[in-house]
Design an enzyme around this catalytic site. Structure first.
Site, PDB file in Angstrom:
ATOM      1  CE  LYS A 175     -35.490  -4.984  45.498  1.00 57.88           C
ATOM      2  NZ  LYS A 175     -36.591  -5.886  46.127  1.00 57.88           N
ATOM      3  CD  GLU A 178     -38.184  -9.991  47.191  1.00 63.14           C
ATOM      4  OE1 GLU A 178     -38.206  -8.754  47.042  1.00 63.14           O
ATOM      5  OE2 GLU A 178     -37.440 -10.745  47.735  1.00 63.14           O
ATOM      6  CB  SER A 228     -35.271  -7.837  57.949  1.00 64.44           C
ATOM      7  OG  SER A 228     -34.574  -8.151  56.936  1.00 64.44           O
ATOM      8  CB  CYS A 283     -41.544  -0.995  61.294  1.00 67.91           C
ATOM      9  SG  CYS A 283     -41.916   0.414  60.781  1.00 67.91           S
TER      10      CYS A 283
END
Ligand code: NAD
Length: 491
Positions: A175, A178, A228, A283
């Protein structure tokens, strides 16, 4: 993308139109709408998980040496389409083309490492643990596994998981974010060409509803998330409550310590690249610079000069050194945090708010920003800004600098710039962060090492990449055997 930016799911070896559209996918440099991202209905997730479950029995029986032939083909296809995919990453994410190429190269590296599965997945054994008794440890795949990935590395981060998962004999559901579904959509077209049997690798686009459906689906045995920290906490807790194996990489606030004996030119160059590369949306970007002793005399000046000279613009344009941030909401959030820092007493040595890029007036640009002297008590001290903002603070000694780092709620990366081996040794030994850089600005482990965030930057035990990935994607089975000679009738 031959379908004209239509986002589709790839389930059970077939492309399917998603059930319902959700948010817009936009070009961060221009504001142009590229596509509509699907919401991700639970039925779509169920179809993918069930297809993966059906494919599992056959796939795990394929010899590891044959499974990796699909990965060798995928590696070749990714090389053949390297420029095209890099452009797609830059288009939807905004990073520069050079950064997109770097991302894809690091992603391909994971495909290469996973091709070593016939060796990496081996167990071990010992004869005669007791007289005539042998003991063997074998690794077996888990079943259906899934990964949920963030916007900042649209292709590399999915490839932290997918190659190892399937090489170990699992079947897989991805997934992606988006916000950036296009480039992985294109990579899945290559995955289709690479010859994986139907159902082995599946793509479900969507947002939170799709993630929750994966977390709740009983066929999914393990889940990986990169995102996050609040989302990492949610996924970790819900996956664990549902009895799944889980690893969650969260947010970060990375410190770099600059000693007085560091080489000024290379230190400045490398730290500028770390803080402002990918518009600070990595990150492993450094976001707090801690000068020690006399480094305060030169580093704030040299980093401000370097940051101020960076060419900001559309990542696809030649010569651009820093692209936009991902969305208008992100730009507004970052500019709001800069304003908060200034209101709390920090001095803006360089202020990137309100930057205009001619020809790209609707882009989400924030210029390089340097804040100096943020009070330690500020909320911003532990806030992940995830934009091109570097805060500067000062420490009298290395010990004081390490103590500042140790107070951070995050532990993704810590870097030190010095020419002293003793300082380097003390730092790497004492600093409570998982990825440590010595004279390195972005300490991103190679694919054959684990990506080792600590504290609020990681929830779980086994990390992504390398041998940790193999451990995560397999279960151990120990077999203890006794075969007395006298039981064999014809020996
Ligand atoms: P995000 O947390 O908003 O989203 C990550 C993924 O989780 C996406 O696929 C998204 O659809 C899904 N998601 C979002 N909200 C959710 C919710 N409430 N419930 C379930 N799923 C949800 O992160 P992002 O903005 O896409 O990416 C940036 C973040 O990722 C930063 O915090 C960054 O530090 C972090 N990150 C961490 C690492 C690492 O290795 N530790 C690497 C890259 C990015």
């Amino acid at each position: 993308m031959p379908q004209g930016w239509q986002i589709r799911n790839y389930i059970d070896g077939r492309w399917r139109a998603p059930a319902a559209d959700g948010s817009q996918v936009t070009n961060p440099a221009t504001g142009e709408v590229l596509a509509r991202a699907p919401v991700g209905a639970p039925e779509e997730v169920a179809a993918a998980a069930e297809a993966a479950a059906r494919a599992y029995g056959e796939w795990r029986a394929v010899p590891p040496g044959d499974r990796i032939q699909c990965l060798f083909r995928l590696k070749q296809l990714l090389e053949e389409h390297f420029q095209e995919i890099s452009r797609l990453i830059s288009l939807e994410n905004g990073k520069t083309l050079a950064e997109a190429r770097g991302e894809l190269r690091r992603g391909i590296e994971n495909v290469e490492v996973a091709c070593g599965i016939p060796t990496l997945m081996q167990g071990y054994n010992l004869e005669d643990v007791a007289r005539g008794i042998d003991e063997t440890m074998i690794r077996q795949p888990l079943g259906v596994v899934a990964a949920v990935t963030p916007f900042n590395f649209p292709v590399m981060i999915p490839l932290w998981f997918l190659p190892y998962a399937v090489a170990c004999g699992n079947t897989f559901v991805l997934k992606p974010s988006e916000k950036v579904p296009l480039s992985m959509g294109r990579v899945f077209e290559l995955i289709e060409q690479a010859g994986f049997p139907a159902g082995v690798v599946n793509l479900v686009n969507g947002a939170r509803p799709a993630v929750d459906a994966l977390l709740d689906h009983p066929a999914v045995k393990a889940i990986s998330l990169v995102g996050s920290t609040p989302v990492a906490r949610h996924v970790y807790a819900r996956a664990a409550a549902n009895g799944k194996r889980v690893q969650c990489q969260g947010g970060a606030k990375n410190h770099v310590v600059v000693m007085a004996d560091a080489d000024p030119a290379t230190t400045t160059q490398i730290i500028a690249d770390s803080a402002f590369g990918c518009a600070g949306q990595r990150c492993l970007a450094v976001s707090v610079g801690v000068t020690v002793g006399e480094a305060r005399e030169w580093f704030p000046r040299s980093i401000t000069e370097r940051a101020g000279s960076l060419r900001v613009g559309c990542g696809l344009e030649e010569g651009v050194e820093m692209g936009p941030v991902i969305t208008p909401a992100s730009k507004a959030r970052i500019e709001g945090l800069i304003a908060q820092g200034v209101a709390e007493g920090a001095a803006a040595r360089l202020d990137g708010r309100g930057i205009r890029v001619p020809g790209y007036e609707r882009g989400n640009f924030v210029g390089p920003t340097i804040l100096e002297g943020l009070p330690a008590a500020s909320d911003l001290t532990d806030t992940e800004i995830f934009g091109p903002v570097l805060s500067l603070i000062h420490a009298a000694t290395l010990e004081e600098a390490i103590a500042i780092l140790a107070r951070s709620v995050y532990g993704n990366q810590a870097s030190l710039f010095t020419s002293s081996g003793a300082a380097a040794r003390q730092f790497r030994n004492q600093v409570p962060a998982g990825n440590v850089g010595i004279n390195i600005g972005v300490a991103a482990p190679m694919a054959y090492f684990p990506f080792t965030g600590w504290k609020g930057s990681f929830f779980g035990t086994l990390h992504a990449q390398g041998r940790d990935a193999v451990e995560f994607y397999t279960d151990k089975k120990v077999v203890i055997e006794r075969w007395p000679r006298e039981w064999s009738r014809r020996f």
